[in-house]
Motif scaffolding. Structure first.
Motif, PDB file in Angstrom:
ATOM      1  N   LEU A  94       0.822  -1.212   0.000  1.00  0.00           N
ATOM      2  CA  LEU A  94       0.000   0.000   0.000  1.00  0.00           C
ATOM      3  C   LEU A  94       0.854   1.259   0.000  1.00  0.00           C
ATOM      4  CD1 LEU A  94      -2.969   0.763  -0.048  1.00  0.00           C
ATOM      5  CD2 LEU A  94      -2.896   0.978   2.431  1.00  0.00           C
ATOM      6  N   VAL A  95       2.026   1.198   0.654  1.00  0.00           N
ATOM      7  CA  VAL A  95       2.884   2.380   0.672  1.00  0.00           C
ATOM      8  C   VAL A  95       3.351   2.709  -0.738  1.00  0.00           C
ATOM      9  CG1 VAL A  95       4.985   1.045   1.133  1.00  0.00           C
ATOM     10  CG2 VAL A  95       4.870   3.468   1.787  1.00  0.00           C
ATOM     11  N   SER A  96       3.585   1.667  -1.557  1.00  0.00           N
ATOM     12  CA  SER A  96       3.979   1.909  -2.949  1.00  0.00           C
ATOM     13  C   SER A  96       2.840   2.572  -3.711  1.00  0.00           C
ATOM     14  CB  SER A  96       4.362   0.592  -3.620  1.00  0.00           C
ATOM     15  OG  SER A  96       5.444  -0.022  -2.955  1.00  0.00           O
ATOM     16  N   LEU A  97       1.617   2.096  -3.464  1.00  0.00           N
ATOM     17  CA  LEU A  97       0.461   2.710  -4.115  1.00  0.00           C
ATOM     18  C   LEU A  97       0.277   4.144  -3.647  1.00  0.00           C
ATOM     19  CD1 LEU A  97      -2.059   2.413  -5.925  1.00  0.00           C
ATOM     20  CD2 LEU A  97      -3.294   1.688  -3.891  1.00  0.00           C
ATOM     21  N   GLN A  98       0.548   4.380  -2.349  1.00  0.00           N
ATOM     22  CA  GLN A  98       0.364   5.726  -1.822  1.00  0.00           C
ATOM     23  C   GLN A  98       1.347   6.699  -2.467  1.00  0.00           C
ATOM     24  OE1 GLN A  98       0.059   5.849   2.393  1.00  0.00           O
ATOM     25  NE2 GLN A  98      -0.052   8.078   2.513  1.00  0.00           N
ATOM     26  N   VAL A  99       2.600   6.274  -2.646  1.00  0.00           N
ATOM     27  CA  VAL A  99       3.576   7.140  -3.304  1.00  0.00           C
ATOM     28  C   VAL A  99       3.203   7.348  -4.764  1.00  0.00           C
ATOM     29  CG1 VAL A  99       5.979   7.351  -4.017  1.00  0.00           C
ATOM     30  CG2 VAL A  99       5.439   6.501  -1.735  1.00  0.00           C
ATOM     31  N   ALA A 100       2.869   6.234  -5.450  1.00  0.00           N
ATOM     32  CA  ALA A 100       2.473   6.345  -6.858  1.00  0.00           C
ATOM     33  C   ALA A 100       1.215   7.193  -7.005  1.00  0.00           C
ATOM     34  CB  ALA A 100       2.244   4.959  -7.448  1.00  0.00           C
ATOM     35  N   GLY A 101       0.264   6.968  -6.099  1.00  0.00           N
ATOM     36  CA  GLY A 101      -0.967   7.752  -6.140  1.00  0.00           C
ATOM     37  C   GLY A 101      -0.712   9.226  -5.903  1.00  0.00           C
ATOM     38  N   GLY A 102       0.187   9.525  -4.978  1.00  0.00           N
ATOM     39  CA  GLY A 102       0.516  10.921  -4.722  1.00  0.00           C
ATOM     40  C   GLY A 102       1.124  11.597  -5.942  1.00  0.00           C
ATOM     41  N   ILE A 103       2.006  10.860  -6.628  1.00  0.00           N
ATOM     42  CA  ILE A 103       2.622  11.418  -7.840  1.00  0.00           C
ATOM     43  C   ILE A 103       1.571  11.657  -8.917  1.00  0.00           C
ATOM     44  CG2 ILE A 103       4.253  10.951  -9.709  1.00  0.00           C
ATOM     45  CD1 ILE A 103       5.927   9.372  -7.649  1.00  0.00           C
ATOM     46  N   ILE A 104       0.679  10.664  -9.094  1.00  0.00           N
ATOM     47  CA  ILE A 104      -0.364  10.801 -10.117  1.00  0.00           C
ATOM     48  C   ILE A 104      -1.325  11.928  -9.758  1.00  0.00           C
ATOM     49  CG2 ILE A 104      -2.352   9.645 -11.170  1.00  0.00           C
ATOM     50  CD1 ILE A 104      -0.760   7.050 -11.007  1.00  0.00           C
ATOM     51  N   LEU A 105      -1.674  12.025  -8.473  1.00  0.00           N
ATOM     52  CA  LEU A 105      -2.560  13.112  -8.049  1.00  0.00           C
ATOM     53  C   LEU A 105      -1.910  14.472  -8.297  1.00  0.00           C
ATOM     54  CD1 LEU A 105      -4.042  11.803  -4.685  1.00  0.00           C
ATOM     55  CD2 LEU A 105      -4.991  11.627  -6.985  1.00  0.00           C
ATOM     56  N   PHE A 106      -0.593  14.528  -8.086  1.00  0.00           N
ATOM     57  CA  PHE A 106       0.110  15.780  -8.353  1.00  0.00           C
ATOM     58  C   PHE A 106       0.031  16.139  -9.835  1.00  0.00           C
ATOM     59  CE2 PHE A 106       4.014  18.161  -9.355  1.00  0.00           C
ATOM     60  CZ  PHE A 106       3.860  19.233  -8.492  1.00  0.00           C
ATOM     61  N   LEU A 107       0.198  15.131 -10.705  1.00  0.00           N
ATOM     62  CA  LEU A 107       0.097  15.377 -12.143  1.00  0.00           C
ATOM     63  C   LEU A 107      -1.311  15.799 -12.522  1.00  0.00           C
ATOM     64  CD1 LEU A 107       2.251  12.414 -13.500  1.00  0.00           C
ATOM     65  CD2 LEU A 107       2.912  14.811 -13.241  1.00  0.00           C
ATOM     66  N   PHE A 108      -2.327  15.176 -11.877  1.00  0.00           N
ATOM     67  CA  PHE A 108      -3.701  15.592 -12.133  1.00  0.00           C
ATOM     68  C   PHE A 108      -3.923  17.034 -11.699  1.00  0.00           C
ATOM     69  CE2 PHE A 108      -5.549  11.059 -12.007  1.00  0.00           C
ATOM     70  CZ  PHE A 108      -5.384  10.947 -13.378  1.00  0.00           C
ATOM     71  N   GLY A 109      -3.337  17.372 -10.538  1.00  0.00           N
ATOM     72  CA  GLY A 109      -3.463  18.747 -10.077  1.00  0.00           C
ATOM     73  C   GLY A 109      -2.860  19.731 -11.057  1.00  0.00           C
ATOM     74  N   LEU A 110      -1.681  19.380 -11.588  1.00  0.00           N
ATOM     75  CA  LEU A 110      -1.056  20.243 -12.590  1.00  0.00           C
ATOM     76  C   LEU A 110      -1.923  20.353 -13.836  1.00  0.00           C
ATOM     77  CD1 LEU A 110       2.727  19.231 -12.436  1.00  0.00           C
ATOM     78  CD2 LEU A 110       1.586  21.187 -11.368  1.00  0.00           C
ATOM     79  N   LYS A 111      -2.545  19.230 -14.232  1.00  0.00           N
ATOM     80  CA  LYS A 111      -3.402  19.271 -15.415  1.00  0.00           C
ATOM     81  C   LYS A 111      -4.606  20.174 -15.184  1.00  0.00           C
ATOM     82  CE  LYS A 111      -5.894  16.340 -18.679  1.00  0.00           C
ATOM     83  NZ  LYS A 111      -6.273  14.959 -19.071  1.00  0.00           N
ATOM     84  N   MET A 112      -5.161  20.137 -13.952  1.00  0.00           N
ATOM     85  CA  MET A 112      -6.290  20.991 -13.636  1.00  0.00           C
ATOM     86  C   MET A 112      -5.885  22.466 -13.655  1.00  0.00           C
ATOM     87  SD  MET A 112      -8.006  18.750 -10.561  1.00  0.00           S
ATOM     88  CE  MET A 112      -9.157  20.037 -10.097  1.00  0.00           C
ATOM     89  N   VAL A 113      -4.659  22.739 -13.213  1.00  0.00           N
ATOM     90  CA  VAL A 113      -4.205  24.133 -13.160  1.00  0.00           C
ATOM     91  C   VAL A 113      -3.856  24.654 -14.548  1.00  0.00           C
ATOM     92  CG1 VAL A 113      -2.418  25.675 -12.282  1.00  0.00           C
ATOM     93  CG2 VAL A 113      -3.401  23.940 -10.787  1.00  0.00           C
ATOM     94  N   PHE A 114      -3.155  23.833 -15.324  1.00  0.00           N
ATOM     95  CA  PHE A 114      -2.643  24.297 -16.617  1.00  0.00           C
ATOM     96  C   PHE A 114      -3.380  23.723 -17.817  1.00  0.00           C
ATOM     97  CE2 PHE A 114       1.078  24.373 -13.744  1.00  0.00           C
ATOM     98  CZ  PHE A 114       1.310  25.735 -13.767  1.00  0.00           C
ATOM     99  N   GLY A 115      -4.124  22.618 -17.601  1.00  0.00           N
ATOM    100  CA  GLY A 115      -4.722  21.925 -18.735  1.00  0.00           C
ATOM    101  C   GLY A 115      -6.089  22.453 -19.102  1.00  0.00           C
ATOM    102  N   THR A 116      -6.774  21.693 -19.963  1.00  0.00           N
ATOM    103  CA  THR A 116      -8.111  22.044 -20.426  1.00  0.00           C
ATOM    104  C   THR A 116      -9.045  20.896 -20.123  1.00  0.00           C
ATOM    105  OG1 THR A 116      -7.618  21.158 -22.611  1.00  0.00           O
ATOM    106  CG2 THR A 116      -7.284  23.517 -22.274  1.00  0.00           C
ATOM    107  N   PRO A 117     -10.338  21.155 -19.894  1.00  0.00           N
ATOM    108  CA  PRO A 117     -11.283  20.091 -19.603  1.00  0.00           C
ATOM    109  C   PRO A 117     -11.540  19.213 -20.813  1.00  0.00           C
ATOM    110  CG  PRO A 117     -12.444  22.164 -19.887  1.00  0.00           C
ATOM    111  CD  PRO A 117     -10.969  22.483 -19.909  1.00  0.00           C
ATOM    112  N   LEU A 118     -12.153  18.062 -20.521  1.00  0.00           N
ATOM    113  CA  LEU A 118     -12.516  17.153 -21.606  1.00  0.00           C
ATOM    114  C   LEU A 118     -13.535  17.809 -22.516  1.00  0.00           C
ATOM    115  CD1 LEU A 118     -12.971  13.793 -19.655  1.00  0.00           C
ATOM    116  CD2 LEU A 118     -11.110  14.366 -21.207  1.00  0.00           C
ATOM    117  N   THR A 119     -13.461  17.484 -23.755  1.00  0.00           N
ATOM    118  CA  THR A 119     -14.442  17.981 -24.706  1.00  0.00           C
ATOM    119  C   THR A 119     -15.180  16.821 -25.318  1.00  0.00           C
ATOM    120  OG1 THR A 119     -12.777  17.953 -26.453  1.00  0.00           O
ATOM    121  CG2 THR A 119     -13.088  20.030 -25.257  1.00  0.00           C
TER     122      THR A 119
END
Length: 207
Positions: free
Chosen positions: A70-95
């Motif tokens: 689970l700790v591996s998932l938590q680290v991986a999940g944190g990294i992915i969540l960070f990338l999602f956060g960046l996408k929300m800040v800089f990216g565009t919504p689905l069309t």
């Protein structure tokens, strides 16, 4: 327990992202009648809820069967969540794209239920927040209740999509999405630091 549930609510709100879903839902259902829009919103939330509850029930067993800690998932999940956060800040919504060109395609399934509501980040979050080795069943049920409350809020947002967009405008919606992205990025760093015990290391070094 109250502090945990509040933290869980913030994480689930950021990963499920009702505000971002609102903007996507409004853009995808502009051509539907009010009755069709309500039916689509209900189906999307039910599908996403079934997926997330399934992750709570069997997600950790699946990880154990695959030999993933689970700790591996938590680290991986944190990294992915960070990338999602960046996408929300800089990216565009689905069309809409070419979704409506597929025969029998239901937008309640894609992109609304998955990946808009039951995002990969939300799937990882519910597994981590209901860790069988850390939290008793009562706490897991409480976290599941918080998740269902966020889904209910998402459903309410989708029902009010037309009214809300008219009030805050598309620029206001874009601002809210980016604010939630910043919060999501911060929460993801918290997850990684907690998994790696960085807080304990910092306290030890200061003492």
């Amino acid at each position: 327990m109250t502090d945990k549930l509040l933290r869980d609510a913030l994480i689930l709100w950021a990963t499920i992202d009702p505000v971002g879903t609102l903007a996507i839902f409004a853009s995808l259902t502009g051509h539907l009648t009010d009755a069709e829009r309500r039916r689509t919103a209900l189906k999307a939330v039910l599908y996403a809820g079934a997926i997330l509850v399934g992750a709570v029930i069997i997600g950790q067993f699946l990880l154990s069967a695959m030999g993933i800690r689970l700790v591996s998932l938590q680290v991986a999940g944190g990294i992915i969540l960070f990338l999602f956060g960046l996408k929300m800040v800089f990216g565009t919504p689905l069309t809409q794209g070419g979704a409506h060109g597929e025969p029998g395609h239901d937008i309640a399934v894609f992109p609304l239920a998955v990946p808009s509501i039951a995002t990969p980040g939300a799937l990882m979050a519910v597994i981590i927040l209901t860790d069988n080795h850390t939290y008793p069943i009562q706490v897991q049920l409480a976290t599941t209740g918080v998740m269902l409350a966020v889904l209910l809020a998402t459903f309410a947002f989708m029902l009010a999509a037309g009214h809300i967009i008219r009030v805050i405008g598309h620029n206001g919606s874009a601002i809210l999405v980016r604010v939630m992205g910043m919060l999501l990025a911060a929460l993801s760093i918290e997850l990684v630091m907690e998994a790696l015990n960085i807080f304990d290391l910092l306290q030890t070094s200061t003492n």
